[in-house]
Design an enzyme around this catalytic site. Structure first.
Site, short mmCIF file in Angstrom:
data_model
loop_
_atom_site.label_atom_id
_atom_site.label_comp_id
_atom_site.label_asym_id
_atom_site.label_seq_id
_atom_site.Cartn_x
_atom_site.Cartn_y
_atom_site.Cartn_z
N ALA A 14 -3.09 -52.55 21.75
CA ALA A 14 -3.14 -51.85 23.05
C ALA A 14 -2.13 -52.40 24.04
O ALA A 14 -1.99 -51.89 25.14
CB ALA A 14 -4.54 -51.94 23.64
N GLY A 15 -1.43 -53.47 23.64
CA GLY A 15 -0.48 -54.10 24.55
C GLY A 15 0.90 -53.48 24.48
O GLY A 15 1.14 -52.49 23.79
N GLN A 16 1.81 -54.06 25.23
CA GLN A 16 3.19 -53.57 25.34
C GLN A 16 3.91 -53.49 24.01
O GLN A 16 4.53 -52.47 23.67
CB GLN A 16 3.98 -54.55 26.21
CG GLN A 16 4.25 -54.14 27.61
CD GLN A 16 5.71 -54.42 27.92
OE1 GLN A 16 6.52 -53.50 28.11
NE2 GLN A 16 6.07 -55.69 27.97
N ASN A 106 -5.29 -69.98 20.87
CA ASN A 106 -4.66 -69.25 19.78
C ASN A 106 -5.09 -69.76 18.43
O ASN A 106 -5.21 -68.99 17.47
CB ASN A 106 -3.13 -69.28 19.92
CG ASN A 106 -2.66 -68.26 20.92
OD1 ASN A 106 -2.95 -67.07 20.77
ND2 ASN A 106 -1.97 -68.69 21.95
N ASN A 132 3.06 -65.62 20.19
CA ASN A 132 3.45 -67.02 20.33
C ASN A 132 2.27 -67.93 20.58
O ASN A 132 1.29 -67.52 21.20
CB ASN A 132 4.45 -67.15 21.49
CG ASN A 132 5.83 -66.73 21.06
OD1 ASN A 132 6.27 -67.07 19.96
ND2 ASN A 132 6.51 -65.98 21.89
N ASP A 160 15.41 -63.15 17.44
CA ASP A 160 16.46 -64.10 17.83
C ASP A 160 17.72 -63.85 17.00
O ASP A 160 18.84 -63.92 17.51
CB ASP A 160 15.95 -65.52 17.61
CG ASP A 160 14.55 -65.70 18.18
OD1 ASP A 160 13.57 -65.61 17.40
OD2 ASP A 160 14.44 -65.88 19.40
N HIS A 188 10.46 -70.43 16.76
CA HIS A 188 10.74 -69.31 17.68
C HIS A 188 10.39 -69.79 19.08
O HIS A 188 9.39 -69.40 19.67
CB HIS A 188 9.93 -68.08 17.31
CG HIS A 188 10.09 -66.95 18.29
ND1 HIS A 188 11.28 -66.29 18.48
CD2 HIS A 188 9.21 -66.36 19.14
CE1 HIS A 188 11.14 -65.37 19.41
NE2 HIS A 188 9.88 -65.38 19.83
N SER A 243 9.95 -58.69 26.48
CA SER A 243 10.68 -57.75 25.63
C SER A 243 9.77 -57.12 24.59
O SER A 243 9.43 -57.75 23.60
CB SER A 243 11.85 -58.45 24.94
OG SER A 243 11.57 -59.80 24.76
#
Lengths: 332, 369
Positions: A14-16, A106, A132, A160, A188, A243
């Site tokens: 549901a996120g970006q 996390n 992340n 990257d 990352h 991003s």
């Protein structure tokens, strides 16, 4: 005859990043223009209404390749039968939070998702961790899903890698599709090492090394590296949001090349379980240059590593070793 | 005198021969190139309002070839207003970061002339959104100014035969204003998006019948991209194991088709906003790609789609409106599907939405004075 649909799980859907990613998956960008897909979208209960909105939009778009959509807050339902799992969901760092706090949250998330995947995903499910700290989340996932082959658990450094190609193409004013074989080593994070020592550019006079064409080692060893390392922050500064577009696109590239193979003579960067290659400690999820064939990745061996690179490779490995220790301390 | 004329004729003949030779030479090279897999020339695609939600969903789709085909390189022109410049630049950065093989250039600008320069396709997503407390006339007034100015820029700077798709609401009337202030753009090149509603209708049928959406076709959206649109299932069909069957027959519930189905499609936009707290960007962007792709590359045989196009009076719809019709596309041109039966129920709906468009046109014209 049409192929059997492949089930693709996206967590945090549901996120970006999810919103950018799911139409790409539904159009065949991730698995090919002839591969039907069934999307499984998972998010947390507070996001259930928004997630349903995404499902409605996927239905409204009438995608020919999309053979089904499951939108759920139940991790078991989400993981059932999935062939590809893209883990975008995670706890974002908020202002004032310590690294240990973010890590702790996390670690719990990835521990429980590991369990669900291991028990319910299809055999040979390929996993890509995006959220992340990507490398360490992937490591936790691996450790708590021991029956998932370690070669099937990866993290995203393709973003990257693509950013590095983009920077070179801008510097040399060439098409990005003519630049290849950059390498992203390590984590990352801001300790990643973007290495163009083996990168080349297709020119009318054949393939030339990037180092030769740029002819500015100071820039390549300094500003170029910092630009790629900090690009995420630069995007946030410009957009006020992180991003999503480029992350989603890179996730598609990562999976597509993994499943369908890398082109001849080209490698890509993937965060994979280290086997000790290039003297990187085994037992970390570390980004290496890899080629892919028949659905399997293989680390590109035998690349020469100069002193400058050696230091950078080791520094990012050290950071990952620290993160691993921090993660374990959270589990105890 | 005679010899001068003679020389003049000889010169003309030489010029003619050279021109024809060059023309043929070019054709031969192009033909050979298509065998040798040489890349096509990039097409320039303009997206206005590119820093917004729909733009953000749309630009990666274009860059991946979803709009013009996986072998068609593109150059993106992105336009937005000054307050959005930093965000727009962020989008440009992300497009570079994604290393799209088909994307041969990105222009991010607040300058309409630079944005419109030589573009082959223009997607007008930018517009003034309705804010709480605003009257219809206020929104209309703002959008009329915007589309009048952009019409000018497009007319003067776009490539010949530029195809225009207006997305920003009120889409039909914005497109009409654009047409009126860009008289040298062929009227057949100016369209508005009703493909989203068309796809939504397909989706609702596929859910109702529990079939794959790719087996449902030939719905029609008539009229205005607003709540007066008329989603018409009378000619829609479904591919089944025993051949193509009519949707009406398979649904076997005319009541539902005439009421709930219609309102669901008409109000779907609001339902998305309610669920997501943001309007539908993903599906709008995808539908915009479908609209352009089918227009440029052609509709599949036996299939039509819905496009808001300049009415020629077909089906008793007043000409001089941008009205959504069923169309097929071939060689880059759309044609209204003729000869479809229109029953009384449909007639009323089609007229109602036409009347709304006539009203909107008057309102728009009144804003211009």
């Amino acid at each position: 005859m049409a192929k059997e649909p492949v089930r693709v799980l996206v967590t945090g859907a549901a996120g970006q990043i999810g919103y950018a990613l799911v139409p790409m998956v539904a159009r065949g960008i991730m698995l090919g223009l002839d591969q039907p897909v069934i999307l499984h979208m998972l998010d947390i209960p507070p996001a259930a209404e928004a997630l349903n909105g995404v499902k409605m939009e996927l239905v409204d778009a009438a995608f020919p390749l999309l053979k089904g959509v499951v939108a759920t807050t139940d991790v078991v339902e989400a993981c059932t039968g999935v062939n590809i799992a893209v883990m975008v969901g995670g706890f974002p760092r908020k202002e004032g939070m310590e690294r240990k706090d973010v890590m702790s949250k996390n670690v719990s998330i990835y521990k429980s998702q590991a369990s669900a995947l291991e028990q319910h995903a299809a055999a040979n499910c390929k996993v890509l961790v995006v959220a992340n700290p990507a490398n360490t989340n992937a490591l936790i996932l691996k450790e708590f899903a021991p029956s998932i082959p370690e070669k099937n658990i990866t993290c995203l450094t393709r973003l990257d890698h693509n950013r590095a190609l983009g920077q070179i193409s801008e510097r040399l004013k060439v098409q990005v599709s003519d630049v290849k074989n950059a390498i992203i080593w390590g984590n990352h994070s801001s300790s990643q090492y973007p290495d163009v020592n083996h990168a080349t550019v297709k020119t009318p006079a054949g393939e030339r090394p990037v180092r030769e064409l740029v002819a500015n080692d100071e820039w390549l060893n300094g500003e170029f590296i910092a630009t790629v390392q900090q690009r995420g922050a630069a995007i946030i500064k410009a957009r006020k949001l992180s991003s999503a577009l480029s992350a989603a696109s890179s996730a598609c590239d990562h999976i597509r090349d993994w499943v369908l193979g890398t082109p001849e003579g080209t490698w890509v960067s993937m965060g994979v379980y280290s086997d000790g290659s290039y003297n990187v400690p085994a037992g970390l999820i570390y980004s290496f240059p890899v080629t892919c064939r028949n659905g399997e990745w293989t680390i590109v061996q035998g690349l020469s590593i100069n002193e400058f690179s050696r230091k950078k490779l080791d520094a990012t490995a050290d950071e990952l070793t620290e993160e691993k220790a921090l993660a374990y301390s959270c589990i105890s | 005198m005679e010899s001068m004329e003679y020389e003049y004729i000889q010169l003309l003949q030489k010029i003619l021969v050279v021109s024809v030779s060059l023309y043929l030479f070019r054709k031969i090279i192009k033909h050979m190139a298509s065998f040798m897999n040489v890349e096509k020339e990039p097409l320039k695609v303009l997206v206005t309002g590119a820093a917004g939600q729909i733009g953000y969903a749309l630009v990666p789709m274009i860059a991946r070839g979803e709009m013009l085909g996986p072998d068609q390189p593109v150059i993106l022109h992105m336009l937005d207003i000054e307050p959005a410049m930093e965000a727009l630049n962020g989008v440009k950065m992300e497009l570079i970061d994604a290393a799209f093989p088909l994307l041969k250039g990105v222009v991010a600008t607040t300058n309409a002339v630079e944005a419109c320069e030589d573009v082959n396709i223009a997607i007008m997503v930018g517009g003034f959104p309705r804010k709480e407390g605003m009257e219809r006339k206020d929104v209309m007034s703002k959008n009329v100014s915007i589309y009048k100015a952009q019409a000018s820029a497009l007319e003067k700077h776009a490539a010949p035969n530029c195809k225009v798709l207006v997305v920003a609401n009120p889409a039909n009337t914005n497109a009409l204003i654009l047409k009126e202030f860009a008289p040298s753009i062929p009227e057949k090149n100016i369209s508005c998006l009703t493909r989203l509603d068309h796809n939504r209708a397909l989706g609702q049928i596929s859910e109702r019948l529990n079939v794959d959406v790719s087996y449902v076709k030939n719905v029609i959206i008539w009229g205005n991209h607003s709540s007066t649109q008329y989603p018409d299932m009378n000619h829609a069909t479904v591919i089944t194991s025993s051949g193509e069957k009519s949707v009406r027959e398979l649904v076997a519930d005319d009541q539902w088709l005439k009421t709930e189905f219609i309102t669901t499609v008409q109000q779907r936009g609001a339902a998305i906003i309610k669920a997501q707290k943001l309007s539908s960007a993903l599906s709008a962007a995808s539908a915009a790609c479908d609209h352009i792709r089918d227009w440029v590359l052609g509709t599949p045989k036996g299939t039509w789609v819905s496009m808001g196009v300049y009415s020629d009076g077909s089906y008793g719809i007043p000409s001089g409106l941008i009205y959504s019709f069923p169309v097929t596309c071939e060689k880059g041109e759309w044609s209204i599907v003729q000869g479809l039966k229109i029953d009384e129920f449909s007639r009323e709906k089609m007229d109602a939405t036409a009347n709304e468009l006539i009203e909107e046109r008057s309102l728009a014209h009144s804003c211009l004075n």
